[in-house]
Motif scaffolding. Structure first.
Motif, PDB file in Angstrom:
ATOM      1  N   TYR A  75       0.860  -1.186   0.000  1.00 16.78           N
ATOM      2  CA  TYR A  75       0.000   0.000   0.000  1.00 16.78           C
ATOM      3  C   TYR A  75       0.898   1.238   0.000  1.00 16.78           C
ATOM      4  CZ  TYR A  75      -3.284  -3.586   1.505  1.00 16.78           C
ATOM      5  OH  TYR A  75      -4.040  -4.730   1.596  1.00 16.78           O
ATOM      6  N   LYS A  76       1.536   1.481  -1.125  1.00 13.04           N
ATOM      7  CA  LYS A  76       2.599   2.488  -1.217  1.00 13.04           C
ATOM      8  C   LYS A  76       2.175   3.911  -0.892  1.00 13.04           C
ATOM      9  CE  LYS A  76       5.276  -0.277  -4.432  1.00 13.04           C
ATOM     10  NZ  LYS A  76       5.841  -1.032  -3.392  1.00 13.04           N
ATOM     11  N   GLU A  77       0.968   4.284  -1.225  1.00 13.93           N
ATOM     12  CA  GLU A  77       0.509   5.655  -1.021  1.00 13.93           C
ATOM     13  C   GLU A  77      -0.490   5.800   0.129  1.00 13.93           C
ATOM     14  OE1 GLU A  77       1.916   8.135  -2.765  1.00 13.93           O
ATOM     15  OE2 GLU A  77       3.112   6.602  -3.776  1.00 13.93           O
ATOM     16  N   SER A  78      -0.882   4.698   0.735  1.00 13.08           N
ATOM     17  CA  SER A  78      -1.909   4.749   1.779  1.00 13.08           C
ATOM     18  C   SER A  78      -1.370   5.378   3.059  1.00 13.08           C
ATOM     19  CB  SER A  78      -2.441   3.348   2.079  1.00 13.08           C
ATOM     20  OG  SER A  78      -3.107   2.831   0.945  1.00 13.08           O
ATOM     21  N   PRO A  79      -2.192   6.181   3.725  1.00 13.18           N
ATOM     22  CA  PRO A  79      -1.750   6.849   4.950  1.00 13.18           C
ATOM     23  C   PRO A  79      -1.532   5.880   6.113  1.00 13.18           C
ATOM     24  CG  PRO A  79      -3.761   7.840   4.077  1.00 13.18           C
ATOM     25  CD  PRO A  79      -3.513   6.593   3.303  1.00 13.18           C
ATOM     26  N   VAL A  80      -0.626   6.295   6.981  1.00 13.38           N
ATOM     27  CA  VAL A  80      -0.335   5.564   8.207  1.00 13.38           C
ATOM     28  C   VAL A  80      -0.513   6.538   9.367  1.00 13.38           C
ATOM     29  CG1 VAL A  80       1.459   4.397   9.553  1.00 13.38           C
ATOM     30  CG2 VAL A  80       1.296   4.008   7.074  1.00 13.38           C
ATOM     31  N   ILE A  81      -1.212   6.079  10.396  1.00  8.92           N
ATOM     32  CA  ILE A  81      -1.367   6.854  11.625  1.00  8.92           C
ATOM     33  C   ILE A  81      -0.716   6.063  12.754  1.00  8.92           C
ATOM     34  CG2 ILE A  81      -2.965   7.874  13.289  1.00  8.92           C
ATOM     35  CD1 ILE A  81      -5.020   8.057  11.006  1.00  8.92           C
ATOM     36  N   TYR A  82       0.241   6.692  13.415  1.00  7.85           N
ATOM     37  CA  TYR A  82       0.934   6.082  14.547  1.00  7.85           C
ATOM     38  C   TYR A  82       0.379   6.645  15.847  1.00  7.85           C
ATOM     39  CZ  TYR A  82       4.733   5.137  11.157  1.00  7.85           C
ATOM     40  OH  TYR A  82       5.484   4.730  10.088  1.00  7.85           O
ATOM     41  N   ALA A  83       0.436   5.836  16.892  1.00  5.23           N
ATOM     42  CA  ALA A  83       0.099   6.302  18.237  1.00  5.23           C
ATOM     43  C   ALA A  83       1.046   5.629  19.221  1.00  5.23           C
ATOM     44  CB  ALA A  83      -1.338   5.958  18.589  1.00  5.23           C
ATOM     45  N   SER A  84       1.383   6.354  20.283  1.00  2.69           N
ATOM     46  CA  SER A  84       2.225   5.762  21.310  1.00  2.69           C
ATOM     47  C   SER A  84       2.135   6.559  22.595  1.00  2.69           C
ATOM     48  CB  SER A  84       3.687   5.712  20.865  1.00  2.69           C
ATOM     49  OG  SER A  84       4.479   5.160  21.896  1.00  2.69           O
ATOM     50  N   GLY A  85       2.192   5.830  23.678  1.00  3.11           N
ATOM     51  CA  GLY A  85       2.278   6.462  24.986  1.00  3.11           C
ATOM     52  C   GLY A  85       3.691   6.418  25.523  1.00  3.11           C
ATOM     53  N   TYR A  86       4.604   5.760  24.788  1.00  8.46           N
ATOM     54  CA  TYR A  86       5.945   5.532  25.307  1.00  8.46           C
ATOM     55  C   TYR A  86       7.049   6.084  24.421  1.00  8.46           C
ATOM     56  CZ  TYR A  86       3.223   2.203  27.950  1.00  8.46           C
ATOM     57  OH  TYR A  86       2.269   1.630  28.724  1.00  8.46           O
ATOM     58  N   SER A  87       6.838   6.103  23.125  1.00  7.12           N
ATOM     59  CA  SER A  87       7.914   6.453  22.205  1.00  7.12           C
ATOM     60  C   SER A  87       7.996   7.965  22.001  1.00  7.12           C
ATOM     61  CB  SER A  87       7.703   5.766  20.861  1.00  7.12           C
ATOM     62  OG  SER A  87       8.748   6.079  19.980  1.00  7.12           O
ATOM     63  N   VAL A  91      11.190   9.120  14.601  1.00  5.89           N
ATOM     64  CA  VAL A  91      12.185   9.093  13.534  1.00  5.89           C
ATOM     65  C   VAL A  91      11.920   8.053  12.444  1.00  5.89           C
ATOM     66  CG1 VAL A  91      14.020  10.079  14.952  1.00  5.89           C
ATOM     67  CG2 VAL A  91      13.730   7.607  14.871  1.00  5.89           C
ATOM     68  N   ARG A  92      11.152   7.038  12.724  1.00  8.25           N
ATOM     69  CA  ARG A  92      10.917   5.992  11.722  1.00  8.25           C
ATOM     70  C   ARG A  92       9.595   6.156  10.989  1.00  8.25           C
ATOM     71  NH1 ARG A  92      11.893   0.080  13.548  1.00  8.25           N
ATOM     72  NH2 ARG A  92      11.194  -0.205  11.415  1.00  8.25           N
ATOM     73  N   ARG A  93       8.980   7.293  11.098  1.00 11.71           N
ATOM     74  CA  ARG A  93       7.703   7.512  10.416  1.00 11.71           C
ATOM     75  C   ARG A  93       7.881   7.400   8.910  1.00 11.71           C
ATOM     76  NH1 ARG A  93       4.870  12.845  12.563  1.00 11.71           N
ATOM     77  NH2 ARG A  93       3.780  12.456  10.620  1.00 11.71           N
ATOM     78  N   VAL A  94       6.936   6.705   8.255  1.00  9.32           N
ATOM     79  CA  VAL A  94       6.946   6.667   6.800  1.00  9.32           C
ATOM     80  C   VAL A  94       6.367   7.977   6.279  1.00  9.32           C
ATOM     81  CG1 VAL A  94       6.771   4.144   6.677  1.00  9.32           C
ATOM     82  CG2 VAL A  94       4.682   5.521   6.636  1.00  9.32           C
ATOM     83  N   PRO A  95       6.712   8.386   5.058  1.00  9.04           N
ATOM     84  CA  PRO A  95       6.138   9.611   4.489  1.00  9.04           C
ATOM     85  C   PRO A  95       4.607   9.510   4.419  1.00  9.04           C
ATOM     86  CG  PRO A  95       7.989   8.846   3.164  1.00  9.04           C
ATOM     87  CD  PRO A  95       7.695   7.771   4.174  1.00  9.04           C
ATOM     88  N   GLY A  96       3.944  10.639   4.576  1.00 12.45           N
ATOM     89  CA  GLY A  96       2.483  10.666   4.504  1.00 12.45           C
ATOM     90  C   GLY A  96       1.811  10.110   5.743  1.00 12.45           C
ATOM     91  N   SER A  97       2.485  10.204   6.871  1.00  4.74           N
ATOM     92  CA  SER A  97       1.923   9.639   8.098  1.00  4.74           C
ATOM     93  C   SER A  97       1.563  10.738   9.094  1.00  4.74           C
ATOM     94  CB  SER A  97       2.913   8.659   8.731  1.00  4.74           C
ATOM     95  OG  SER A  97       4.088   9.325   9.146  1.00  4.74           O
ATOM     96  N   MET A  98       0.788  10.327  10.111  1.00  2.84           N
ATOM     97  CA  MET A  98       0.413  11.203  11.218  1.00  2.84           C
ATOM     98  C   MET A  98       0.825  10.499  12.508  1.00  2.84           C
ATOM     99  SD  MET A  98      -3.449  12.060   9.984  1.00  2.84           S
ATOM    100  CE  MET A  98      -3.746  13.724  10.498  1.00  2.84           C
ATOM    101  N   TYR A  99       0.957  11.269  13.581  1.00  2.99           N
ATOM    102  CA  TYR A  99       1.350  10.710  14.873  1.00  2.99           C
ATOM    103  C   TYR A  99       0.488  11.325  15.969  1.00  2.99           C
ATOM    104  CZ  TYR A  99       4.355   9.414  18.795  1.00  2.99           C
ATOM    105  OH  TYR A  99       4.844   8.888  19.959  1.00  2.99           O
ATOM    106  N   PHE A 100      -0.042  10.464  16.851  1.00  5.41           N
ATOM    107  CA  PHE A 100      -0.845  10.929  17.986  1.00  5.41           C
ATOM    108  C   PHE A 100      -0.286  10.323  19.267  1.00  5.41           C
ATOM    109  CE2 PHE A 100      -3.706  11.338  14.428  1.00  5.41           C
ATOM    110  CZ  PHE A 100      -4.339  12.543  14.672  1.00  5.41           C
ATOM    111  N   PRO A 101      -0.043  11.148  20.283  1.00  2.65           N
ATOM    112  CA  PRO A 101       0.369  10.605  21.575  1.00  2.65           C
ATOM    113  C   PRO A 101      -0.840  10.005  22.295  1.00  2.65           C
ATOM    114  CG  PRO A 101       0.162  12.991  21.709  1.00  2.65           C
ATOM    115  CD  PRO A 101      -0.094  12.615  20.273  1.00  2.65           C
ATOM    116  N   LYS A 102      -0.562   8.996  23.117  1.00  2.00           N
ATOM    117  CA  LYS A 102      -1.606   8.423  23.963  1.00  2.00           C
ATOM    118  C   LYS A 102      -1.613   9.181  25.275  1.00  2.00           C
ATOM    119  CE  LYS A 102      -1.604   3.639  22.389  1.00  2.00           C
ATOM    120  NZ  LYS A 102      -1.356   2.267  22.824  1.00  2.00           N
ATOM    121  N   PRO A 103      -2.743   9.293  25.908  1.00  2.00           N
ATOM    122  CA  PRO A 103      -4.034   8.751  25.494  1.00  2.00           C
ATOM    123  C   PRO A 103      -4.677   9.649  24.437  1.00  2.00           C
ATOM    124  CG  PRO A 103      -4.284   9.897  27.571  1.00  2.00           C
ATOM    125  CD  PRO A 103      -2.809   9.950  27.218  1.00  2.00           C
TER     126      PRO A 103
END
Length: 122
Positions: A75-87, A91-103
């Motif tokens: 899925y080369k162009e599909s978006p990725v959403i990351y979430a983490s309460g610890y990280s 730095v390893r986010r793929v292009p076209g991604s979003m990041y949300f802290p937990k909670p």
């Protein structure tokens, strides 16, 4: 809204179930995995997935970063959403991604996915 599928990767059952329920109620098709290995198995089956939502940290590898890398193979162009309460690093986010802290609230993630679905023309 046309069928829009989301793969949720979250090792916490309560969090995964709450987000899955929220997205299903909003009309999304949901694939859910509790580990990186389970998520990669789903990805390798190559169902139609429009967006990946993944926790970054799991108890065992592969982690959410690895899942996103595997997702982007098919899925080369599909978006990725990351979430983490610890990280603290992203730095390893793929292009076209979003990041949300937990909670986070499921409604916030739903809103991000709805925005991504509109941008993707779905």
């Amino acid at each position: 809204m046309p069928q829009f599928a989301v793969l949720i990767v979250e090792d916490d059952d309560e969090t995964r179930d709450a987000l899955s329920y929220d997205l299903q109620e909003a009309g999304f098709t949901v694939f859910a995995a509790r580990s990186g290995a389970e998520a990669i198995a789903i990805i390798n089956e190559r169902p139609k997935i429009n967006v990946l939502f993944t926790d970054v940290e799991f108890g065992m590898p592969p982690d959410g970063w690895d899942v996103a890398d595997a997702f982007r193979v098919f899925y080369k162009e599909s978006p990725v959403i990351y979430a983490s309460g610890y990280s603290p690093t992203q730095v390893r986010r793929v292009p076209g991604s979003m990041y949300f802290p937990k909670p986070y609230r499921p409604s916030i993630i739903r809103g991000a996915i709805l925005t991504l679905s509109v941008l993707a023309g779905s």
